[in-house]
Design an enzyme around this catalytic site. Sequence first.
Site, PDB file in Angstrom:
ATOM      1  N   SER A 138       0.859  -1.190   0.000  1.00 21.94           N
ATOM      2  CA  SER A 138       0.000   0.000   0.000  1.00 21.94           C
ATOM      3  C   SER A 138       0.886   1.228   0.000  1.00 21.94           C
ATOM      4  O   SER A 138       1.955   1.232   0.618  1.00 21.94           O
ATOM      5  CB  SER A 138      -0.881   0.025   1.246  1.00 21.94           C
ATOM      6  OG  SER A 138      -1.478   1.295   1.400  1.00 21.94           O
ATOM      7  N   TYR A 152      -2.675  -0.528   9.911  1.00 23.10           N
ATOM      8  CA  TYR A 152      -2.631  -0.963   8.505  1.00 23.10           C
ATOM      9  C   TYR A 152      -1.270  -0.625   7.896  1.00 23.10           C
ATOM     10  O   TYR A 152      -0.630  -1.468   7.244  1.00 23.10           O
ATOM     11  CB  TYR A 152      -3.755  -0.261   7.746  1.00 23.10           C
ATOM     12  CG  TYR A 152      -3.858  -0.591   6.282  1.00 23.10           C
ATOM     13  CD1 TYR A 152      -4.572  -1.707   5.843  1.00 23.10           C
ATOM     14  CD2 TYR A 152      -3.285   0.232   5.321  1.00 23.10           C
ATOM     15  CE1 TYR A 152      -4.699  -1.992   4.490  1.00 23.10           C
ATOM     16  CE2 TYR A 152      -3.406  -0.050   3.965  1.00 23.10           C
ATOM     17  CZ  TYR A 152      -4.106  -1.163   3.551  1.00 23.10           C
ATOM     18  OH  TYR A 152      -4.223  -1.435   2.211  1.00 23.10           O
TER      19      TYR A 152
HETATM   20  P1  NDP Z   1     -11.348  -5.861  -1.757  1.00 23.74           P
HETATM   21  O1  NDP Z   1     -11.964  -5.707  -0.416  1.00 23.74           O
HETATM   22  O2  NDP Z   1     -12.060  -5.344  -2.946  1.00 23.74           O
HETATM   23  O3  NDP Z   1     -10.989  -7.406  -2.013  1.00 23.74           O
HETATM   24  C1  NDP Z   1     -10.279  -8.084  -1.015  1.00 23.74           C
HETATM   25  C2  NDP Z   1      -9.947  -9.480  -1.481  1.00 23.74           C
HETATM   26  O4  NDP Z   1      -9.200 -10.121  -0.445  1.00 23.74           O
HETATM   27  C3  NDP Z   1     -11.174 -10.329  -1.727  1.00 23.74           C
HETATM   28  O5  NDP Z   1     -10.914 -11.234  -2.767  1.00 23.74           O
HETATM   29  C4  NDP Z   1     -11.339 -11.071  -0.403  1.00 23.74           C
HETATM   30  O6  NDP Z   1     -11.960 -12.332  -0.553  1.00 23.74           O
HETATM   31  C5  NDP Z   1      -9.906 -11.269   0.016  1.00 23.74           C
HETATM   32  N1  NDP Z   1      -9.796 -11.373   1.471  1.00 23.74           N
HETATM   33  C6  NDP Z   1     -10.109 -10.430   2.399  1.00 23.74           C
HETATM   34  N2  NDP Z   1      -9.898 -10.893   3.624  1.00 23.74           N
HETATM   35  C7  NDP Z   1      -9.452 -12.171   3.474  1.00 23.74           C
HETATM   36  C8  NDP Z   1      -9.071 -13.178   4.376  1.00 23.74           C
HETATM   37  N3  NDP Z   1      -9.091 -12.972   5.707  1.00 23.74           N
HETATM   38  N4  NDP Z   1      -8.664 -14.359   3.878  1.00 23.74           N
HETATM   39  C9  NDP Z   1      -8.628 -14.583   2.544  1.00 23.74           C
HETATM   40  N5  NDP Z   1      -8.992 -13.661   1.641  1.00 23.74           N
HETATM   41  C10 NDP Z   1      -9.395 -12.472   2.107  1.00 23.74           C
HETATM   42  O7  NDP Z   1      -9.917  -5.163  -1.624  1.00 23.74           O
HETATM   43  P2  NDP Z   1      -8.927  -4.575  -2.734  1.00 23.74           P
HETATM   44  O8  NDP Z   1      -9.025  -5.341  -3.973  1.00 23.74           O
HETATM   45  O9  NDP Z   1      -9.096  -3.115  -2.742  1.00 23.74           O
HETATM   46  O10 NDP Z   1      -7.523  -4.865  -2.007  1.00 23.74           O
HETATM   47  C11 NDP Z   1      -6.594  -5.839  -2.475  1.00 23.74           C
HETATM   48  C12 NDP Z   1      -5.255  -5.552  -1.839  1.00 23.74           C
HETATM   49  O11 NDP Z   1      -4.822  -4.235  -2.207  1.00 23.74           O
HETATM   50  C13 NDP Z   1      -5.271  -5.587  -0.311  1.00 23.74           C
HETATM   51  O12 NDP Z   1      -4.078  -6.178   0.155  1.00 23.74           O
HETATM   52  C14 NDP Z   1      -5.324  -4.117   0.057  1.00 23.74           C
HETATM   53  O13 NDP Z   1      -4.768  -3.876   1.332  1.00 23.74           O
HETATM   54  C15 NDP Z   1      -4.480  -3.505  -1.051  1.00 23.74           C
HETATM   55  N6  NDP Z   1      -4.709  -2.094  -1.266  1.00 23.74           N
HETATM   56  C16 NDP Z   1      -5.928  -1.619  -1.690  1.00 23.74           C
HETATM   57  C17 NDP Z   1      -6.102  -0.258  -1.878  1.00 23.74           C
HETATM   58  C18 NDP Z   1      -7.383   0.337  -2.330  1.00 23.74           C
HETATM   59  O14 NDP Z   1      -7.502   1.598  -2.328  1.00 23.74           O
HETATM   60  N7  NDP Z   1      -8.360  -0.441  -2.762  1.00 23.74           N
HETATM   61  C19 NDP Z   1      -5.008   0.701  -1.636  1.00 23.74           C
HETATM   62  C20 NDP Z   1      -3.781   0.087  -1.214  1.00 23.74           C
HETATM   63  C21 NDP Z   1      -3.651  -1.259  -1.041  1.00 23.74           C
HETATM   64  P3  NDP Z   1     -13.509 -12.584  -0.120  1.00 23.74           P
HETATM   65  O15 NDP Z   1     -14.305 -11.494  -0.747  1.00 23.74           O
HETATM   66  O16 NDP Z   1     -13.820 -13.916  -0.661  1.00 23.74           O
HETATM   67  O17 NDP Z   1     -13.555 -12.565   1.357  1.00 23.74           O
END
Ligand code: NDP
Length: 243
Positions: A138, A152
Amino acid sequence: MGQLDGRTALVTGGSRGIGAAIATRLAHEGANVVITYARAADRARALVDGLAGKALAVRAEATDTARLRQAVTRAVDAFGGLDILVNNAGIAPYGPFEDVTEADIDRILAVHVRAAFVLAQAASPHLGEGGRIITIGSSLAERVPYPGWALYAMSKSALVGLTKGLARDLGPRGITVNLVHPGSTDTEMNPADGPDADEERRYTALNRYCSPEDVAATVAHLAGEGGRNITGASFLVDAGAVA
Ligand code: NDP
């Protein structure tokens, strides 16, 4: 012919958002793709169906290390090997520093840090010359412009050390290890029309959000031949939020 023809990628958290865009992009580049998810079974299934025969979805809660190891085994069994690991699954709890509990600390470190370490260990024996480990961090690992994000940011900045250390551990085998730091990216975690979105946009040089596909493009570059001499590095895809 795609640049990733014949390669197999495991993408954690591939059911939605950035992970789904990465899985789709790697598949379009020719890779077989295994995605993990925790809850969104329908979304995971729909994504896999759309990638016709080249993809598999595995339920694997990121705090459950046995399940994570099984996901690696499933990928190897399904496609005969593993070439690319993308640690993407993540959560974004925030709020007053004073309210963070020890359970909150344990959970976020388990999802972002322990899972990435365990998956790298489980994947490593299967990765050959040209193997790739790419983790999604991030921009908050580089700059925290607002309060409420210390936990975070701590969990994401730990990935910098993991990436540099693993680059040294795995470099002698021709495996690269890199970190991609998204800035504000339009997903369910952080919608571009959410209550804080205008403020987040103001922090960027380009005055806009990133799309999940923007992040996936950088991951695809690192996964492909263009990434062969890039390792131990962190890349911001943040519309200039840290500029
Ligand atoms: P979303 O919330 O849209 O998607 C999250 C994904 O991670 C889903 O596929 C979810 O699966 C999975 N997930 C969440 N918790 C768990 C868990 N405990 N175990 C297994 N799978 C899990 O998030 P983003 O796509 O936005 O984020 C993806 C990555 O990018 C993350 O690491 C986030 O920290 C990082 N990020 C995002 C930013 C943003 O602005 N969006 C900015 C900076 C970093 P399911 O739905 O099946 O639970």
